[in-house]
Design a protein around this motif. Structure first.
Motif, PDB file in Angstrom:
ATOM      1  N   PHE A   1       0.829  -1.203   0.000  1.00 19.26           N
ATOM      2  CA  PHE A   1       0.000   0.000   0.000  1.00 19.26           C
ATOM      3  C   PHE A   1       0.863   1.253   0.000  1.00 19.26           C
ATOM      4  O   PHE A   1       0.597   2.209  -0.740  1.00 19.26           O
ATOM      5  CB  PHE A   1      -0.910  -0.002   1.223  1.00 19.26           C
ATOM      6  CG  PHE A   1      -1.712   1.264   1.380  1.00 19.26           C
ATOM      7  CD1 PHE A   1      -2.884   1.445   0.674  1.00 19.26           C
ATOM      8  CD2 PHE A   1      -1.278   2.282   2.221  1.00 19.26           C
ATOM      9  CE1 PHE A   1      -3.615   2.615   0.805  1.00 19.26           C
ATOM     10  CE2 PHE A   1      -2.003   3.451   2.358  1.00 19.26           C
ATOM     11  CZ  PHE A   1      -3.178   3.618   1.653  1.00 19.26           C
ATOM     12  N   LEU A   2       1.915   1.251   0.826  1.00 18.09           N
ATOM     13  CA  LEU A   2       2.792   2.409   0.936  1.00 18.09           C
ATOM     14  C   LEU A   2       3.460   2.737  -0.393  1.00 18.09           C
ATOM     15  O   LEU A   2       3.362   3.865  -0.888  1.00 18.09           O
ATOM     16  CB  LEU A   2       3.860   2.156   2.000  1.00 18.09           C
ATOM     17  CG  LEU A   2       4.961   3.214   2.121  1.00 18.09           C
ATOM     18  CD1 LEU A   2       4.371   4.543   2.552  1.00 18.09           C
ATOM     19  CD2 LEU A   2       6.037   2.756   3.091  1.00 18.09           C
ATOM     20  N   PHE A   3       4.148   1.758  -0.982  1.00 17.08           N
ATOM     21  CA  PHE A   3       4.877   2.010  -2.225  1.00 17.08           C
ATOM     22  C   PHE A   3       3.933   2.305  -3.391  1.00 17.08           C
ATOM     23  O   PHE A   3       4.235   3.130  -4.258  1.00 17.08           O
ATOM     24  CB  PHE A   3       5.781   0.823  -2.556  1.00 17.08           C
ATOM     25  CG  PHE A   3       6.973   0.710  -1.645  1.00 17.08           C
ATOM     26  CD1 PHE A   3       7.985   1.660  -1.687  1.00 17.08           C
ATOM     27  CD2 PHE A   3       7.095  -0.329  -0.737  1.00 17.08           C
ATOM     28  CE1 PHE A   3       9.092   1.573  -0.848  1.00 17.08           C
ATOM     29  CE2 PHE A   3       8.185  -0.432   0.107  1.00 17.08           C
ATOM     30  CZ  PHE A   3       9.185   0.527   0.058  1.00 17.08           C
ATOM     31  N   ASP A   4       2.788   1.626  -3.409  1.00 17.28           N
ATOM     32  CA  ASP A   4       1.823   1.859  -4.476  1.00 17.28           C
ATOM     33  C   ASP A   4       1.256   3.271  -4.399  1.00 17.28           C
ATOM     34  O   ASP A   4       1.096   3.945  -5.420  1.00 17.28           O
ATOM     35  CB  ASP A   4       0.690   0.828  -4.370  1.00 17.28           C
ATOM     36  CG  ASP A   4      -0.124   0.725  -5.644  1.00 17.28           C
ATOM     37  OD1 ASP A   4       0.490   0.715  -6.733  1.00 17.28           O
ATOM     38  OD2 ASP A   4      -1.360   0.665  -5.565  1.00 17.28           O
ATOM     39  N   THR A   5       0.979   3.742  -3.193  1.00 19.49           N
ATOM     40  CA  THR A   5       0.421   5.077  -3.007  1.00 19.49           C
ATOM     41  C   THR A   5       1.440   6.162  -3.345  1.00 19.49           C
ATOM     42  O   THR A   5       1.106   7.177  -3.969  1.00 19.49           O
ATOM     43  CB  THR A   5      -0.073   5.258  -1.556  1.00 19.49           C
ATOM     44  OG1 THR A   5      -1.074   4.278  -1.277  1.00 19.49           O
ATOM     45  CG2 THR A   5      -0.664   6.640  -1.349  1.00 19.49           C
ATOM     46  N   ILE A   6       2.684   5.952  -2.943  1.00 19.59           N
ATOM     47  CA  ILE A   6       3.747   6.909  -3.294  1.00 19.59           C
ATOM     48  C   ILE A   6       3.904   6.995  -4.806  1.00 19.59           C
ATOM     49  O   ILE A   6       3.983   8.089  -5.385  1.00 19.59           O
ATOM     50  CB  ILE A   6       5.081   6.495  -2.639  1.00 19.59           C
ATOM     51  CG1 ILE A   6       4.998   6.647  -1.111  1.00 19.59           C
ATOM     52  CG2 ILE A   6       6.239   7.337  -3.191  1.00 19.59           C
ATOM     53  CD1 ILE A   6       6.201   6.101  -0.373  1.00 19.59           C
ATOM     54  N   GLY A   7       3.946   5.837  -5.461  1.00 18.10           N
ATOM     55  CA  GLY A   7       4.061   5.818  -6.917  1.00 18.10           C
ATOM     56  C   GLY A   7       2.889   6.512  -7.581  1.00 18.10           C
ATOM     57  O   GLY A   7       3.047   7.232  -8.575  1.00 18.10           O
ATOM     58  N   LEU A   8       1.703   6.313  -7.023  1.00 20.93           N
ATOM     59  CA  LEU A   8       0.491   6.931  -7.563  1.00 20.93           C
ATOM     60  C   LEU A   8       0.610   8.451  -7.540  1.00 20.93           C
ATOM     61  O   LEU A   8       0.314   9.127  -8.529  1.00 20.93           O
ATOM     62  CB  LEU A   8      -0.708   6.482  -6.716  1.00 20.93           C
ATOM     63  CG  LEU A   8      -2.093   6.498  -7.352  1.00 20.93           C
ATOM     64  CD1 LEU A   8      -2.171   5.499  -8.495  1.00 20.93           C
ATOM     65  CD2 LEU A   8      -3.146   6.180  -6.301  1.00 20.93           C
ATOM     66  N   GLY A   9       1.073   8.977  -6.417  1.00 15.09           N
ATOM     67  CA  GLY A   9       1.219  10.419  -6.292  1.00 15.09           C
ATOM     68  C   GLY A   9       2.261  10.989  -7.243  1.00 15.09           C
ATOM     69  O   GLY A   9       2.026  11.997  -7.925  1.00 15.09           O
ATOM     70  N   LEU A  10       3.395  10.339  -7.324  1.00 11.82           N
ATOM     71  CA  LEU A  10       4.494  10.842  -8.150  1.00 11.82           C
ATOM     72  C   LEU A  10       4.173  10.755  -9.637  1.00 11.82           C
ATOM     73  O   LEU A  10       4.487  11.672 -10.407  1.00 11.82           O
ATOM     74  CB  LEU A  10       5.770  10.052  -7.835  1.00 11.82           C
ATOM     75  CG  LEU A  10       6.292  10.201  -6.395  1.00 11.82           C
ATOM     76  CD1 LEU A  10       7.474   9.280  -6.154  1.00 11.82           C
ATOM     77  CD2 LEU A  10       6.675  11.651  -6.113  1.00 11.82           C
TER      78      LEU A  10
ATOM     79  N   THR B   1      -9.624   7.919  -8.385  1.00  5.71           N
ATOM     80  CA  THR B   1     -10.257   9.160  -7.917  1.00  5.71           C
ATOM     81  C   THR B   1      -9.248  10.052  -7.216  1.00  5.71           C
ATOM     82  O   THR B   1      -9.278  11.281  -7.354  1.00  5.71           O
ATOM     83  CB  THR B   1     -11.415   8.842  -6.942  1.00  5.71           C
ATOM     84  OG1 THR B   1     -12.283   7.892  -7.553  1.00  5.71           O
ATOM     85  CG2 THR B   1     -12.192  10.094  -6.596  1.00  5.71           C
ATOM     86  N   ALA B   2      -8.332   9.445  -6.469  1.00  6.79           N
ATOM     87  CA  ALA B   2      -7.291  10.214  -5.790  1.00  6.79           C
ATOM     88  C   ALA B   2      -6.392  10.910  -6.804  1.00  6.79           C
ATOM     89  O   ALA B   2      -5.981  12.063  -6.600  1.00  6.79           O
ATOM     90  CB  ALA B   2      -6.460   9.294  -4.893  1.00  6.79           C
ATOM     91  N   CYS B   3      -6.107  10.227  -7.909  1.00  4.53           N
ATOM     92  CA  CYS B   3      -5.285  10.823  -8.972  1.00  4.53           C
ATOM     93  C   CYS B   3      -5.989  12.028  -9.595  1.00  4.53           C
ATOM     94  O   CYS B   3      -5.361  13.053  -9.887  1.00  4.53           O
ATOM     95  CB  CYS B   3      -4.994   9.798 -10.064  1.00  4.53           C
ATOM     96  SG  CYS B   3      -4.127   8.327  -9.508  1.00  4.53           S
ATOM     97  N   VAL B   4      -7.291  11.882  -9.813  1.00 10.67           N
ATOM     98  CA  VAL B   4      -8.076  12.976 -10.406  1.00 10.67           C
ATOM     99  C   VAL B   4      -8.010  14.218  -9.520  1.00 10.67           C
ATOM    100  O   VAL B   4      -7.722  15.327  -9.997  1.00 10.67           O
ATOM    101  CB  VAL B   4      -9.548  12.545 -10.602  1.00 10.67           C
ATOM    102  CG1 VAL B   4     -10.402  13.740 -11.025  1.00 10.67           C
ATOM    103  CG2 VAL B   4      -9.643  11.428 -11.640  1.00 10.67           C
TER     104      VAL B   4
END
Length: 203
Positions: free
Chosen positions: A91-100, A152-155
């Motif tokens: 979850f941590l690495f996936d979320t960081i990657g999502l943001g970047l 949705t978070a990306c949007v």
């Protein structure tokens, strides 16, 4: 080295580790783990480059990307036992990657002078489709298609970026704010079990 380049590197590393963790959880062999790590890292960016007509795609003209993925792959394997809580690590690495990757997709869309709706779409695909490819290859329903708040978070992150950019806010503040919004949305959604509604029709 620019801040954008640093974020690019961090995004690649985050998604490579994320892909490796999913593949190891599925008990794939070392080659399978590497393929999943590679596909997770470059999948979204490759789709983005194909859509905007960038040739060759980013990882083909920059071998640094491949070496980063290889290094991240070995890191995930070597320290897999120290990553005791694989689901939390994933979850941590996936979320960081999502943001970047949302930041990078939005920045690239702005550089091409696309309409804001197109920019948001490109940013979302760039950030989330690596995970889609990862989940499909690992025989799972992609997170983006489940109730969990993901794309949705990306949007919202991309919208935040565009608003701050419109008001000429400092680049570093824009990057930090966008990442904060995306990571916060994901954390809050998971912590309080928030999700989008689903459609269900009785047979």
């Amino acid at each position: 080295m620019t801040l954008f380049h640093v974020l690019d590197i961090l995004g690649i590393i985050s998604f490579a580790i994320s892909g490796s963790l999913v593949a190891m959880r599925k008990k794939l062999d070392p080659f399978g783990v590497f393929i999943i790590a590679f596909a997770t890292s470059v999948g979204g960016g490759t789709l983005r480059d194909v859509l905007i007509g960038a040739k060759p795609v980013f990882w083909m003209k920059n071998t640094e990307v491949i070496f980063l993925i290889i290094a991240s792959y070995f890191f995930a394997i070597i320290f897999r036992k120290k990553l005791k809580y694989l689901n939390k690590s994933l979850f941590l690495f996936d979320t960081i990657g999502l943001g970047l990757y949302t930041i990078m997709g939005t920045e690239i869309g702005l550089n091409y002078n696309f309409h804001p709706i197109v920019i948001i779409s490109i940013a979302t695909m760039s950030a989330s489709f690596g995970g889609v490819i990862r989940d499909i290859l690992c025989n799972e329903i992609p997170v983006i298609f489940r109730k969990e708040i993901y794309a949705t978070a990306c949007v919202f992150g991309s919208i935040t970026f565009l608003i701050l950019h419109h008001f000429n806010v400092n680049e570093s503040i824009i990057y930090a704010s966008t990442s904060f919004i995306i990571i916060s949305i994901r954390l809050v959604a998971v912590r309080f079990h928030l999700s989008l509604p689903t459609f269900y029709t009785k047979k």
